[in-house]
Design a protein around this motif. Structure first.
Motif, PDB file in Angstrom:
ATOM      1  N   VAL A 262       0.784  -1.223   0.053  1.00 27.55           N
ATOM      2  CA  VAL A 262       0.023  -0.041  -0.144  1.00 27.55           C
ATOM      3  C   VAL A 262       0.978   1.297  -0.046  1.00 27.55           C
ATOM      4  O   VAL A 262       0.540   2.397  -0.783  1.00 27.55           O
ATOM      5  CB  VAL A 262      -0.989  -0.030   1.399  1.00 27.55           C
ATOM      6  CG1 VAL A 262      -1.513   1.199   1.327  1.00 27.55           C
ATOM      7  CG2 VAL A 262      -1.941  -1.052   1.113  1.00 27.55           C
ATOM      8  N   PHE A 263       1.813   0.994   0.735  1.00 27.55           N
ATOM      9  CA  PHE A 263       3.021   2.409   0.717  1.00 27.55           C
ATOM     10  C   PHE A 263       3.409   2.815  -0.519  1.00 27.55           C
ATOM     11  O   PHE A 263       3.416   3.913  -1.147  1.00 27.55           O
ATOM     12  CB  PHE A 263       3.882   2.070   1.936  1.00 27.55           C
ATOM     13  CG  PHE A 263       5.037   3.048   1.826  1.00 27.55           C
ATOM     14  CD1 PHE A 263       4.945   4.357   2.348  1.00 27.55           C
ATOM     15  CD2 PHE A 263       6.259   2.835   1.154  1.00 27.55           C
ATOM     16  CE1 PHE A 263       5.985   5.307   2.053  1.00 27.55           C
ATOM     17  CE2 PHE A 263       7.290   3.737   0.880  1.00 27.55           C
ATOM     18  CZ  PHE A 263       7.116   4.906   1.504  1.00 27.55           C
ATOM     19  N   HIS A 264       3.987   1.653  -1.211  1.00 28.10           N
ATOM     20  CA  HIS A 264       4.449   1.932  -2.609  1.00 28.10           C
ATOM     21  C   HIS A 264       3.610   2.244  -3.673  1.00 28.10           C
ATOM     22  O   HIS A 264       3.837   2.890  -4.812  1.00 28.10           O
ATOM     23  CB  HIS A 264       5.294   0.710  -2.967  1.00 28.10           C
ATOM     24  CG  HIS A 264       6.730   0.576  -2.261  1.00 28.10           C
ATOM     25  ND1 HIS A 264       7.723   1.659  -2.249  1.00 28.10           N
ATOM     26  CD2 HIS A 264       7.159  -0.399  -1.254  1.00 28.10           C
ATOM     27  CE1 HIS A 264       8.703   1.276  -1.534  1.00 28.10           C
ATOM     28  NE2 HIS A 264       8.295  -0.057  -1.003  1.00 28.10           N
ATOM     29  N   SER A 265       2.276   1.836  -3.395  1.00 26.33           N
ATOM     30  CA  SER A 265       1.144   1.876  -4.397  1.00 26.33           C
ATOM     31  C   SER A 265       0.460   3.393  -4.372  1.00 26.33           C
ATOM     32  O   SER A 265       0.579   4.309  -4.996  1.00 26.33           O
ATOM     33  CB  SER A 265       0.056   1.132  -4.366  1.00 26.33           C
ATOM     34  OG  SER A 265      -0.881   1.270  -5.367  1.00 26.33           O
ATOM     35  N   THR A 266       0.334   3.723  -2.732  1.00 26.95           N
ATOM     36  CA  THR A 266      -0.302   5.088  -2.808  1.00 26.95           C
ATOM     37  C   THR A 266       0.455   6.152  -1.856  1.00 26.95           C
ATOM     38  O   THR A 266       0.066   7.387  -1.848  1.00 26.95           O
ATOM     39  CB  THR A 266      -1.664   4.994  -1.707  1.00 26.95           C
ATOM     40  OG1 THR A 266      -1.026   4.410  -0.455  1.00 26.95           O
ATOM     41  CG2 THR A 266      -2.444   3.920  -2.196  1.00 26.95           C
ATOM     42  N   GLY A 267       1.619   5.919  -1.510  1.00 23.35           N
ATOM     43  CA  GLY A 267       2.560   6.610  -0.661  1.00 23.35           C
ATOM     44  C   GLY A 267       1.912   7.037   0.773  1.00 23.35           C
ATOM     45  O   GLY A 267       2.527   7.642   1.578  1.00 23.35           O
TER      46      GLY A 267
END
Length: 401
Positions: A262-267
């Protein structure tokens, strides 16, 4: 901010990785000298926090936050007490955890709330799925194909310590929810792919899921959080079978794998949001909601491989828990980022491969090139990969999900 993470296995790796992405100082505690997260922390203390309670408390000096990354109720109870004693916020909802850590109690909650789940035995047919009630994730899960096997299992297993339910197939999805006192916010939905032991080997984000089903899953997560009066974070895992979502399990603690995807997809960094909530009293508010609604996010694949002189094989995340300390590397054989215990000349090692890009076609191609390069440069005979580029499970015309 300085965070004290208790436990250096899979959850601890997740916590340390995201805490460093938030720019925090990380102090990690684990009783194992070669804990998987040891090299991801700024400071690592090899100690048993239960047996060395006073020493542990002394080493917490300077910490702004305690983040448990273990699933031992005795340890969690002790950490809650230490948090109260030291006045250091502890990211722990012990009441919700005690419900989610028992599949029996969780299923009772689902039934009382009318939340759809796989049908329980004896109201289902073979094959069936056996799940130990008090073990995490896929540990101990097995398929029961027929009456003969069922009778054997019933003879061997303590009947009060397992769940037996219908075995259903379909894509699996996960969603996290964070909040306090009735105010909750869900994050991006991720898709989970399992290995032969039903352990997650690959996480994809964003997901290919009908908008109506996305809304339904988000509402289930919010409904459960409210019912539990959640104080912190929880994830909900479901399976899509015959067009309907069915809840498999919940976990009221920081999960592994999906927050990084989720972090790498949405920041959006779930560990950072937890820190702001527990330390600063800053609730996830409109800004987070707007960030989630702004777009689907960039395509990301996070997956795990076991590499030996004979093969490169996609495996469930349990292989990371069996490895030595992991290192975070960039541009590793062309990968965006990896967590690995690889060292020059090592015969067997693990790889948690993170790949992202502007489209899933680009991402699948990039990860295929990474695997080919590892195979070529290390002279490994074969790659056991269910998705060679020619069979990429993404329509080439789709650039965003």
């Amino acid at each position: 901010m300085q965070v004290a993470i208790i436990g250096g296995k899979l959850q601890g790796v997740e916590a340390a990785y995201l805490a460093k992405k938030a720019g925090w100082d990380v102090v990690l505690f684990d009783r194992r000298e070669k804990a998987q997260g040891a090299h991801l922390a700024d400071v690592f203390h090899c100690m048993d926090v239960l047996r060395s309670r006073e020493e542990f408390v002394a080493k917490l000096q300077g910490a702004d936050l305690i983040l448990p990354a273990v699933e031992d109720v005795e340890v969690l109870t002790a950490l809650a007490e230490v948090g109260q004693r030291t006045q250091i916020p502890c990211v722990l909802d012990l009441a919700a955890y005690k419900v989610s850590s028992s599949k029996q109690r969780s299923n009772q909650l689902f039934a009382a709330m009318g939340i759809p789940t796989p049908r329980p035995w004896p109201d289902c047919h073979f094959p069936m799925l056996l799940k130990p009630s008090d073990r995490s994730g896929s540990e101990g899960v097995q398929v029961i194909p027929d009456q003969e096997e069922l009778e054997r299992v019933l003879h061997q297993e303590p009947r009060d310590n397992w769940i037996l339910e219908e075995y259903i197939e379909g894509p699996s999805y996960s969603i996290e929810v964070i909040g306090f006192s009735g105010k909750y916010q869900v994050f991006q939905i991720t898709e989970l792919e399992m290995d032969a032991q039903y352990d997650c080997k690959r996480v994809l984000a964003p997901v290919r899921l009908d908008l109506g089903l996305k809304g339904e899953l988000k509402e289930i997560a919010l409904k459960l959080a409210r019912e539990l009066s959640l104080q912190g974070i929880m994830d909900v895992e479901v399976i899509l079978h015959a067009g309907k979502l069915k809840v498999l399990e919940i976990d009221a603690r920081l999960p592994s794998q999906t927050p990084t995807a989720v972090f790498h997809s949405t920041g959006l960094n779930m560990v950072e949001y937890l820190g702001e909530a527990f330390v600063q009293g800053k609730m996830p508010g409109p800004g987070l909601k707007q960030a989630i609604q702004k777009g689907a996010g960039r395509p990301v694949i996070l997956e795990h491989f076991l590499v030996t002189p004979e093969k490169i094989e996609a495996c469930g995340e349990h292989i990371l828990g069996e490895a030595g300390p992991l290192h975070l590397l960039t541009d590793f054989f062309g990968a965006d980022e990896v967590l690995t215990d690889y060292a020059g000349g090592k015969k067997e090692w693990v790889l948690s491969l993170m790949t992202w890009g502007s489209s899933f076609v680009e991402v699948w191609d990039k990860r295929a090139q990474v695997l080919k390069r590892i195979q070529r440069e290390l002279q490994i005979p074969k790659v056991l990969d269910p998705y060679p580029l020619s069979q990429c499970p993404v329509n080439a015309k789709i650039t965003r999900y």
